[in-house]
Design a protein around this motif. Structure first.
Motif, mmCIF file in Angstrom:
data_model
loop_
_atom_site.group_PDB
_atom_site.id
_atom_site.type_symbol
_atom_site.label_atom_id
_atom_site.label_comp_id
_atom_site.label_asym_id
_atom_site.label_seq_id
_atom_site.Cartn_x
_atom_site.Cartn_y
_atom_site.Cartn_z
ATOM 1 N N ARG A 44 5.179 -3.530 10.911
ATOM 2 C CA ARG A 44 5.012 -2.579 10.059
ATOM 3 C C ARG A 44 3.477 -2.121 10.093
ATOM 4 O O ARG A 44 2.661 -3.007 9.798
ATOM 5 N N ARG A 46 1.070 -0.534 7.363
ATOM 6 C CA ARG A 46 0.909 -0.494 5.896
ATOM 7 C C ARG A 46 -0.470 -0.243 5.432
ATOM 8 O O ARG A 46 -1.303 0.678 5.792
ATOM 9 N N ALA A 47 -0.991 -1.212 4.581
ATOM 10 C CA ALA A 47 -2.237 -0.840 3.881
ATOM 11 C C ALA A 47 -3.613 -1.015 4.895
ATOM 12 O O ALA A 47 -3.423 -1.801 5.992
ATOM 13 N N GLN A 103 -3.590 -4.240 7.072
ATOM 14 C CA GLN A 103 -2.683 -5.245 6.446
ATOM 15 C C GLN A 103 -1.945 -6.028 7.592
ATOM 16 O O GLN A 103 -1.833 -7.213 7.624
ATOM 17 N N THR A 104 -1.589 -5.056 8.557
ATOM 18 C CA THR A 104 -0.913 -5.885 9.899
ATOM 19 C C THR A 104 -1.767 -7.074 10.526
ATOM 20 O O THR A 104 -1.112 -7.998 10.722
ATOM 21 N N ALA A 267 6.611 7.578 3.782
ATOM 22 C CA ALA A 267 6.913 6.367 2.782
ATOM 23 C C ALA A 267 6.994 7.548 1.336
ATOM 24 O O ALA A 267 6.048 8.341 1.144
ATOM 25 N N ASP A 287 4.838 -6.719 -4.445
ATOM 26 C CA ASP A 287 5.622 -5.690 -4.452
ATOM 27 C C ASP A 287 6.996 -6.165 -5.319
ATOM 28 O O ASP A 287 7.708 -5.513 -5.515
ATOM 29 N N PRO A 294 0.163 4.779 -3.078
ATOM 30 C CA PRO A 294 -0.955 4.340 -2.224
ATOM 31 C C PRO A 294 -2.367 5.004 -2.203
ATOM 32 O O PRO A 294 -3.054 4.618 -1.644
#
Ligand code: FAS
Ligand code: PHB
Length: 391
Positions: A44, A46-47, A103-104, A267, A287, A294
């Motif tokens: 994933r 993400r951030a 984030q990954t 998203a 979450d 975001p």
């Protein structure tokens, strides 16, 4: 098969993993129950932006070596709208920076450290159910490798994200939910190209929002606002690059390096808070309790501040038998959550194109940008919230 631990953690994303590590460092036992495979969790994207509080948390948990080696410290960002670029100099305005580190990668570092320490993580754990949360011996039932298991614990940490079972385990008549759905989504791509700018560019273009971010000096992360019902298949790489360039400052557009996308996804954007964040022996983090659009780069950072409060409260309980902090957890976490909710909503409304927006509202948006451009205090407010309010 029955298992026993002090804190049962549902969810092996950043909230669950960071909590497990901080508890281990404090001599408190936990077990992580994750529905997906590790490969899936690590796939994933993400951030990307870490508040300095998150950086310090990762350093205090001694899981920062790669972040400090590979992360990029950013002292500012640019807001571009109405043909004007406004530089927000975090360092000069509030004396703080942010760290760019995906984030990954944080999740990967946390998994590696927890493996080294021998913390038990079940992957592919299905049908997690929470029981006896209002007793002194709550438990989590789940199926793993076809076997039914039950994890007895003192406390349950619900770190299972927006779609997990933890929030729903709080009786509906005990919960209050607050939600705002935005009429658009973000189409994001990851490309092995040199980022267009050394710092992030947030563009509130009249065609729609765009964001230029990155993961490292040769891996770029870009987003453009798209209609809620848009599909990834509608967007070839070329179509994405052309639209992105139209929404950027001319100088940036002229030097935009394009290339094949290595990840492309849409998203949806929502603001969501579920109160309270605890019930009986269940405590929600990240979450599982709240979602932010975001635009303010707050989602991951809120997960880490929830973990900070819960870890502190659990230490007070196990070290001194003091359950006061546990009973104050929800209020302490929610106070910071709502500040981040407000900031993320403001950044989203200021920088996105709202199809139904009236002319009056468009003028207000233009005046917001003008205020940023002309007021140091206005830029200080943005810098203070973006780099992260104190815990
Ligand atoms: P997570 O959702 O990361 O982790 C929850 C974990 O629980 C998952 O691994 C899930 O598999 C597991 N789980 C769920 N149900 C379970 C069950 N029944 N049993 C066991 N495990 C279960 N934030 C930003 O700041 N910037 C961004 O650009 C950004 N982009 C995002 C893009 C997308 C598509 C999404 C969905 C979120 C994005 N976010 C972003 C927010 C994101 O970073 C979250 O805030 C962050 O993942 C929160 O971490 P957790 O609370 O650990 O939740
Ligand atoms: C990202 O790099 O993914 C990113 C950065 C800043 C945001 C949102 C996402 O506000």
């Amino acid at each position: 098969m029955k298992l026993r631990t002090q804190v049962g953690i549902i969810g092996g994303g950043p909230a669950g993993l960071l909590l497990a590590l901080k508890l281990f460092r404090s001599g408190i036992d936990s077990v992580v129950i994750e529905r997906r495979t590790r490969e899936y969790v690590l796939s994933r994207i993400r951030a990307g932006v870490l508040e300095w509080g998150t950086v310090e948390q990762l350093r205090n948990a001694s899981v920062n070596a790669r972040m400090d080696r590979e992360g990029l410290v950013h002292d500012g960002c640019t807001i571009f709208a109405n043909g004007k670029s406004v530089h927000i100099d975090f360092k000069k305005l509030v004396g703080k920076s942010v760290m760019i580190y995906g984030q990954t990668e944080i999740t990967r570092d946390l998994y590696n450290e927890l493996d080294t320490l021998g913390v038990l993580i079940f992957h592919g754990a299905e049908h997690a159910t929470l029981s006896d949360l209002d007793s002194e011996l709550p438990s989590i039932g789940f199926t793993h490798d076809g076997d039914k298991k039950r994890l007895d614990c003192d406390f349950v940490a619900g770190c299972d994200g927006f779609y997990g079972p933890s929030r729903q385990a709080i009786p509906a008549n005990e919960r209050r939910e607050f939600e705002k759905i935005y009429p658009f989504g973000w189409l994001g791509i990851l490309s092995e190209t040199v980022p267009v700018s050394e710092e992030l560019i947030y563009s509130g273009h009249e065609r729609g929002f765009a964001l230029c971010s990155m993961r490292n000096p040769s891996l770029s992360r870009y987003y453009i606002q798209v209609p809620l019902d848009d599909k990834v298949d509608n967007w070839s790489d070329d179509a994405f690059w052309n639209e992105l360039a139209l929404r950027l400052p001319k100088k940036a557009a002229a030097k935009l390096e394009t290339g094949r996308s290595v990840e492309k996804s849409i998203a949806p954007l929502r603001s969501f808070v579920s109160e309270p964040m605890s019930w009986g022996r269940l405590f929600l983090c990240g979450d599982a309790a709240h979602i932010v659009p975001p635009t303010g780069a707050k989602g991951l950072n809120l997960a880490t501040s929830d973990v900070y409060y819960l870890h502190k409260a659990l230490c007070a309980y196990y070290r001194h038998g003091d359950s006061q902090e546990l009973s104050r957890y929800s209020r302490a976490a929610l106070e910071r959550v709502w500040h981040a909710m407000r900031f993320s909503w403001r950044m989203t409304t200021m920088l996105h194109r709202f199809p139904e927006r009236s002319e009056f509202e468009n003028r207000i948006k233009a005046s917001e940008i003008e205020y940023l451009a002309t007021s140091r205090i206005g830029r200080q407010m943005l810098a203070e919230n973006y780099t992260g309010l104190p815990y």
